[in-house]
Enzyme design. Structure first.
Site, PDB file in Angstrom:
ATOM      1  N   GLY A 153     -10.303   8.630   2.909  1.00 43.08           N
ATOM      2  CA  GLY A 153      -9.031   8.816   2.242  1.00 43.08           C
ATOM      3  C   GLY A 153      -7.969   7.891   2.789  1.00 43.08           C
ATOM      4  N   GLU A 154      -6.732   8.138   2.409  1.00 46.12           N
ATOM      5  CA  GLU A 154      -5.555   7.377   2.847  1.00 46.12           C
ATOM      6  C   GLU A 154      -5.514   5.956   2.287  1.00 46.12           C
ATOM      7  OE1 GLU A 154      -5.215   7.367   7.116  1.00 46.12           O
ATOM      8  OE2 GLU A 154      -5.915   9.436   7.273  1.00 46.12           O
ATOM      9  N   GLY A 155      -6.579   5.533   1.613  1.00 45.59           N
ATOM     10  CA  GLY A 155      -6.645   4.169   1.110  1.00 45.59           C
ATOM     11  C   GLY A 155      -7.378   3.218   2.024  1.00 45.59           C
ATOM     12  N   GLN A 202      -0.929  14.714   9.890  1.00 43.57           N
ATOM     13  CA  GLN A 202      -1.527  13.401   9.655  1.00 43.57           C
ATOM     14  C   GLN A 202      -0.545  12.474   8.946  1.00 43.57           C
ATOM     15  OE1 GLN A 202      -3.737  11.854  10.923  1.00 43.57           O
ATOM     16  NE2 GLN A 202      -4.922  10.534   9.572  1.00 43.57           N
ATOM     17  N   HIS A 243       0.854  -1.188   0.000  1.00 38.80           N
ATOM     18  CA  HIS A 243       0.000   0.000   0.000  1.00 38.80           C
ATOM     19  C   HIS A 243       0.889   1.238   0.000  1.00 38.80           C
ATOM     20  CE1 HIS A 243      -3.592   2.326   0.508  1.00 38.80           C
ATOM     21  NE2 HIS A 243      -3.132   2.902   1.608  1.00 38.80           N
TER      22      HIS A 243
END
Length: 345
Positions: free
Chosen positions: A314-316, A77, A52
């Site tokens: 978000g972020e996957g 973040q 990832h």
């Protein structure tokens, strides 16, 4: 129109699955995606080795206060993700999925995570192109090279995420410019509260940006047109994900789309290389308004998206959940018993 000839790997898959103790089509989309993954690899393999990658960058429209919140949240973040304390990284850690954070444009003096910083954020797209051609190339190449790096280590499935306040705004700009959709069709609330006055402000911003850059994002070459669109109204994260997705095609590795931003990157990628559709796998149907339009460019309809959870983190986050389900079903398809063995019991 003639049907496409069946390839050797498709023939192998047909025979392989016919022998298994499975009801044909009984596992629905999981059989579809098992076939797609094996076809992309060119072999039947039960071991998914995932990676990832989260691309982080700031956007000028956010830093100048036109949309969103304090831009410093991006760097905070991103550091939080490195510590494994975010939603996405908790998903990764629990499911033993390796991840990395790639800084392609965080507005900080130091590089955060894998340092591929192009600049400290893009320009404000209301007044300037987001990035120069050289900056676009640098972000694009960073995404391509991260995939290449992991392919050499034996990774065979990628998933992508992003971090950067203001990137639903830039993604709406990119998607509207790419397919000619009105901003009312592509703009969603993002991290804002879903209030009519805020939505109007965001829609008006996107419309003004498109009007500002409309003369600069045209080309007879579709590849060049996409590059201009992302460079003028996009973000470093989109450019990097675009490069990463095209690298996946180059190295014959399937990849998982996350939410709206990565779906927009995939829509751009398919306009540069139509073979993207052979490698792109959906994960979840983001509640962002333009998601369905973006996925449609990659020939993905809502009924093909396994996770319907109204996410927009978000972020996957959705992509990681999808990877874990793909790992599970891939293992099952290869290792489940055959019908012949069943009949011997």
């Amino acid at each position: 129109m003639k049907d496409k000839p069946i390839t050797a790997i498709e023939q192998q898959l047909n025979k392989f699955l016919q022998a298994k103790c499975l009801i044909p089509g009984g596992l629905g989309l999981w059989e579809v995606y098992f076939r797609k993954i094996c076809t992309a690899w060119g072999e039947i393999n039960g071991e998914i080795r995932p990676q990832h990658i989260i691309f982080s960058a700031d956007n000028g429209c956010n830093m100048e206060g036109y949309v969103g919140y304090n831009y410093e949240v991006t760097q905070k973040q991103s550091r939080n993700m490195l510590l494994g304390r975010s939603s996405a990284t908790q998903f990764c850690n629990f499911n033993n999925i390796p991840y990395e954070v790639v800084d392609v444009g965080i507005a900080s003096d130091d590089g955060i995570g894998v340092d591929r910083k192009v600049a400290k954020g893009t320009k404000n797209i209301l007044n300037h192109p987001a990035m120069t051609e050289a900056e676009f190339n640098s972000a694009f190449q960073s995404g391509y090279e991260r995939v290449e790096h992991y392919v050499k280590q034996g990774i065979n499935l990628f998933s992508f995420g992003e971090m950067g306040l203001g990137n639903t705004t830039t993604s709406a700009c990119v998607l509207s410019a790419l397919i000619g959709a009105d901003p009312t069709e592509t703009v969603g609330p993002g991290s804002w509260p879903n209030k009519p006055d805020l939505m109007k402000r965001k829609i008006d911003f996107v419309r003004a940006v498109l009007d500002k850059h409309k003369a600069s994002i045209v080309s007879d070459s579709e590849v060049e047109r996409v590059r201009k669109i992302v460079a003028h109204v996009g973000g470093f994260d989109i450019a990097a994900i675009l490069g990463a997705m095209l690298a996946c095609v180059e190295f014959k590795k399937p990849f998982v789309i996350d939410g709206f931003i990565t779906a927009v990157a995939a829509a751009c990628a398919v306009h540069m290389n139509e073979r993207i559709t052979d490698y792109a796998l959906p994960s979840h149907h983001s509640r962002e308004k333009g998601t369905e339009l973006a996925l449609a460019e990659v020939d993905i309809t809502q009924d093909m998206v396994p996770i319907q959870a109204h996410m927009s983190m978000g972020e996957g986050t959705g992509a990681i959940l999808m990877v874990q389900m793909l790992k599970t079903t891939q293992h099952m398809f290869v290792n489940v018993g055959t019908f012949a063995d069943l009949m011997k019991l």
